[in-house]
Design a protein around this motif. Structure first.
Motif, PDB file in Angstrom:
ATOM      1  N   THR A 108       0.832  -1.195   0.000  1.00 42.25           N
ATOM      2  CA  THR A 108       0.000   0.000   0.000  1.00 42.25           C
ATOM      3  C   THR A 108       0.873   1.253   0.000  1.00 42.25           C
ATOM      4  O   THR A 108       1.738   1.397   0.872  1.00 42.25           O
ATOM      5  CB  THR A 108      -0.918   0.030   1.244  1.00 42.25           C
ATOM      6  OG1 THR A 108      -1.740  -1.144   1.241  1.00 42.25           O
ATOM      7  CG2 THR A 108      -1.809   1.265   1.235  1.00 42.25           C
ATOM      8  N   PRO A 109       0.655   2.172  -0.946  1.00 44.43           N
ATOM      9  CA  PRO A 109       1.450   3.408  -0.943  1.00 44.43           C
ATOM     10  C   PRO A 109       0.957   4.395   0.106  1.00 44.43           C
ATOM     11  O   PRO A 109      -0.249   4.538   0.322  1.00 44.43           O
ATOM     12  CB  PRO A 109       1.232   3.953  -2.358  1.00 44.43           C
ATOM     13  CG  PRO A 109      -0.115   3.446  -2.751  1.00 44.43           C
ATOM     14  CD  PRO A 109      -0.257   2.096  -2.102  1.00 44.43           C
ATOM     15  N   VAL A 110       1.884   5.062   0.751  1.00 42.71           N
ATOM     16  CA  VAL A 110       1.573   6.162   1.669  1.00 42.71           C
ATOM     17  C   VAL A 110       2.224   7.405   1.070  1.00 42.71           C
ATOM     18  O   VAL A 110       3.452   7.508   1.017  1.00 42.71           O
ATOM     19  CB  VAL A 110       2.112   5.895   3.087  1.00 42.71           C
ATOM     20  CG1 VAL A 110       1.866   7.098   3.991  1.00 42.71           C
ATOM     21  CG2 VAL A 110       1.477   4.645   3.675  1.00 42.71           C
ATOM     22  N   PHE A 111       1.408   8.337   0.608  1.00 40.70           N
ATOM     23  CA  PHE A 111       1.914   9.521  -0.079  1.00 40.70           C
ATOM     24  C   PHE A 111       2.359  10.572   0.931  1.00 40.70           C
ATOM     25  O   PHE A 111       1.598  10.931   1.849  1.00 40.70           O
ATOM     26  CB  PHE A 111       0.839  10.106  -0.989  1.00 40.70           C
ATOM     27  CG  PHE A 111       0.387   9.173  -2.081  1.00 40.70           C
ATOM     28  CD1 PHE A 111       1.186   8.957  -3.192  1.00 40.70           C
ATOM     29  CD2 PHE A 111      -0.822   8.493  -1.979  1.00 40.70           C
ATOM     30  CE1 PHE A 111       0.777   8.089  -4.194  1.00 40.70           C
ATOM     31  CE2 PHE A 111      -1.236   7.636  -2.977  1.00 40.70           C
ATOM     32  CZ  PHE A 111      -0.434   7.425  -4.087  1.00 40.70           C
ATOM     33  N   LEU A 112       3.586  11.075   0.753  1.00 42.74           N
ATOM     34  CA  LEU A 112       4.137  12.088   1.642  1.00 42.74           C
ATOM     35  C   LEU A 112       4.199  13.421   0.912  1.00 42.74           C
ATOM     36  O   LEU A 112       4.693  13.493  -0.218  1.00 42.74           O
ATOM     37  CB  LEU A 112       5.546  11.693   2.102  1.00 42.74           C
ATOM     38  CG  LEU A 112       5.707  10.299   2.724  1.00 42.74           C
ATOM     39  CD1 LEU A 112       7.127  10.123   3.239  1.00 42.74           C
ATOM     40  CD2 LEU A 112       4.702  10.076   3.853  1.00 42.74           C
ATOM     41  N   ASP A 113       3.712  14.479   1.562  1.00 44.84           N
ATOM     42  CA  ASP A 113       3.728  15.792   0.922  1.00 44.84           C
ATOM     43  C   ASP A 113       5.163  16.268   0.718  1.00 44.84           C
ATOM     44  O   ASP A 113       6.085  15.876   1.446  1.00 44.84           O
ATOM     45  CB  ASP A 113       2.952  16.808   1.758  1.00 44.84           C
ATOM     46  CG  ASP A 113       2.544  18.029   0.945  1.00 44.84           C
ATOM     47  OD1 ASP A 113       2.616  17.964  -0.297  1.00 44.84           O
ATOM     48  OD2 ASP A 113       2.144  19.034   1.548  1.00 44.84           O
ATOM     49  N   ILE A 114       5.319  17.126  -0.266  1.00 50.83           N
ATOM     50  CA  ILE A 114       6.654  17.568  -0.657  1.00 50.83           C
ATOM     51  C   ILE A 114       7.053  18.855   0.071  1.00 50.83           C
ATOM     52  O   ILE A 114       6.210  19.621   0.521  1.00 50.83           O
ATOM     53  CB  ILE A 114       6.725  17.809  -2.173  1.00 50.83           C
ATOM     54  CG1 ILE A 114       5.706  18.883  -2.603  1.00 50.83           C
ATOM     55  CG2 ILE A 114       6.506  16.514  -2.928  1.00 50.83           C
ATOM     56  CD1 ILE A 114       5.819  19.323  -4.048  1.00 50.83           C
ATOM     57  N   ASP A 115       8.358  19.067   0.140  1.00 50.46           N
ATOM     58  CA  ASP A 115       8.915  20.367   0.473  1.00 50.46           C
ATOM     59  C   ASP A 115       8.779  21.208  -0.796  1.00 50.46           C
ATOM     60  O   ASP A 115       9.298  20.821  -1.851  1.00 50.46           O
ATOM     61  CB  ASP A 115      10.391  20.197   0.852  1.00 50.46           C
ATOM     62  CG  ASP A 115      11.096  21.515   1.118  1.00 50.46           C
ATOM     63  OD1 ASP A 115      10.581  22.575   0.701  1.00 50.46           O
ATOM     64  OD2 ASP A 115      12.191  21.486   1.713  1.00 50.46           O
ATOM     65  N   PRO A 116       8.077  22.334  -0.751  1.00 51.50           N
ATOM     66  CA  PRO A 116       7.844  23.106  -1.985  1.00 51.50           C
ATOM     67  C   PRO A 116       9.108  23.599  -2.655  1.00 51.50           C
ATOM     68  O   PRO A 116       9.091  23.935  -3.841  1.00 51.50           O
ATOM     69  CB  PRO A 116       6.977  24.275  -1.500  1.00 51.50           C
ATOM     70  CG  PRO A 116       7.220  24.373  -0.033  1.00 51.50           C
ATOM     71  CD  PRO A 116       7.453  22.964   0.424  1.00 51.50           C
ATOM     72  N   ASN A 117      10.230  23.621  -1.947  1.00 51.46           N
ATOM     73  CA  ASN A 117      11.492  24.061  -2.535  1.00 51.46           C
ATOM     74  C   ASN A 117      12.326  22.922  -3.101  1.00 51.46           C
ATOM     75  O   ASN A 117      13.416  23.153  -3.643  1.00 51.46           O
ATOM     76  CB  ASN A 117      12.316  24.817  -1.492  1.00 51.46           C
ATOM     77  CG  ASN A 117      11.631  26.086  -1.038  1.00 51.46           C
ATOM     78  OD1 ASN A 117      11.093  26.829  -1.848  1.00 51.46           O
ATOM     79  ND2 ASN A 117      11.621  26.333   0.267  1.00 51.46           N
ATOM     80  N   ALA A 118      11.813  21.698  -2.969  1.00 45.46           N
ATOM     81  CA  ALA A 118      12.594  20.558  -3.440  1.00 45.46           C
ATOM     82  C   ALA A 118      11.777  19.557  -4.246  1.00 45.46           C
ATOM     83  O   ALA A 118      12.337  18.676  -4.873  1.00 45.46           O
ATOM     84  CB  ALA A 118      13.237  19.845  -2.250  1.00 45.46           C
TER      85      ALA A 118
END
Length: 388
Positions: free
Chosen positions: A89-99
């Motif tokens: 099962t994938p767990v989506f992690l939010d991004i650092d907007p600068n990376a």
């Protein structure tokens, strides 16, 4: 006319080399040994990168049935597809907007909230190096498997100086369309940890002949379409090729870890690897032009595609098209791209607001072989005028 993709990395000479390529099985052996020497592990060749990733995840699933895998919240559909194909099962992690990649802090929080996570995939989105030191430290402390997906970052280095592909227990390569190592399709898995590789799905069969012919003909068909675009025929031809399935859409195709990479594509991959450093240096010269002329819009440094965030993407793309720059392929215009497949993904938008924002505002500026310095300067000029 400049396109973002549509076979743009294949100028006429390379298109003909791809179309007429032939090799013996020794080419596959040589590519395998080259990858093993480069990345320090045992290498396996697959039909595509998603099958290589699925094979690595199958190994995880054999030890942890039904586990979860932490993946980037701004990515390609095929990543979560590979996770599902392995029964995980994938767990989506939010991004650092600068990376455009999740941070170590985000990973640590996810591991605290979800103890079922047994692996994490880092992808260095668009060639932007992630914070590998922190992520590696957390993965080691929590005893989770670190997988490096180098689809966007082969040949690049992390901030600490280590080469991409020198950290994870598994390293996945893609030789797919528009990648740095573009042979239209193909993938590889390098197992860097001491493990029983007999449990891995073994790629021993060739994909159906129709699939292999489509991969061989893709640069030829798209080259013709690009040449005919100025007289309004190229677009019609592309639509016909897609309708007849003589070329496939982005992220289409299947996952089948029993299929291997044909020997002729292995030969082309060896050529791409040999030219990789030179290609990156050429791209960096274009990268510097974009950085100099659009400093406030640049997300981060990467020679693969230079990523910018704009206020009104539709207006910028219209202005670029007026000058015959077709950059609508944004990698990615939805948090999990391409957009046509996004509705089938149970993506947690409320937990990944930075990924949602990036998908609405990003444009990737081309650095492929069809772009020269003069073109890069003009592209930057057009964008600056719209964003002023």
């Amino acid at each position: 006319m400049i396109f973002q993709s549509i076979g743009s990395q294949f100028r006429a000479p390379d298109m003909w080399r791809h179309l007429t390529a032939h090799a013996s099985r020794d080419s596959s052996t040589k590519l395998t040994h080259t990858l093993e020497a480069t990345f320090g592990g045992k290498a396996f060749l697959y039909q595509n990168g998603r099958s290589a990733l699925a094979a690595a995840l199958t190994q995880i699933a054999s030890d942890h049935p039904g586990a979860s895998v932490a993946v980037n919240g701004y990515s390609c559909f095929v990543v979560q597809e590979a996770v599902h194909a392995a029964g995980l099962t994938p767990v989506f992690l939010d991004i650092d907007p600068n990376a455009l990649h999740f941070s170590g802090a985000t990973l640590a929080k996810a591991l605290t909230e979800n103890t079922d996570i047994k692996a994490v995939v880092v992808q260095n989105t668009l060639g932007i190096p992630c914070d590998i030191e922190t992520i590696e430290r957390i993965a080691t402390k929590r005893n989770i498997c670190l997988i490096e997906d180098l689809a966007h970052s082969a040949g690049l280095r992390y901030g600490d100086g280590r080469a991409a592909g020198s950290v994870g227990a598994f390293v996945v390569l893609s030789f797919g369309r528009d990648k740095l190592l573009d042979t239209v399709s193909g993938g590889a898995l390098i197992v860097r940890q001491s493990t029983d590789t007999s449990r891995l799905p073994q790629p021993e069969l060739l994909a159906p002949l129709g699939t292999r012919l489509r991969d061989r003909l893709y640069p030829f068909f798209t080259w013709i379409a690009r040449m005919l675009y100025p007289i309004k025929v190229g677009g019609v031809l592309l639509r016909g090729l897609l309708w007849t399935k003589l070329i496939s859409r982005s992220a289409s195709g299947s996952i089948n870890p029993s299929y291997t990479m044909p020997a002729w594509q292995a030969e082309r991959a060896l050529y791409r690897l040999k030219e990789l450093d030179h290609d990156i240096d050429r791209r960096k010269a274009l990268q510097e032009i974009y950085q100099e002329r659009l400093p406030s819009l640049i997300v981060a440094d990467t020679p693969v595609r230079v990523s910018i965030m704009v206020k009104d993407r539709a207006a910028v793309l219209r202005a670029l098209r007026a000058h015959h720059y077709y950059l609508d392929d944004t990698w990615y215009d939805s948090p999990i791209g391409p957009r046509r497949l996004y509705p089938s993904v149970a993506f947690p938008e409320s937990r990944c607001p930075h990924a949602v924002y990036a998908a609405e505002h990003i444009i990737n500026l081309p650095t492929h072989v069809s772009v020269n310095k003069k073109t890069a300067r003009h592209i930057a000029k057009v964008i600056a005028e719209v964003e002023a």
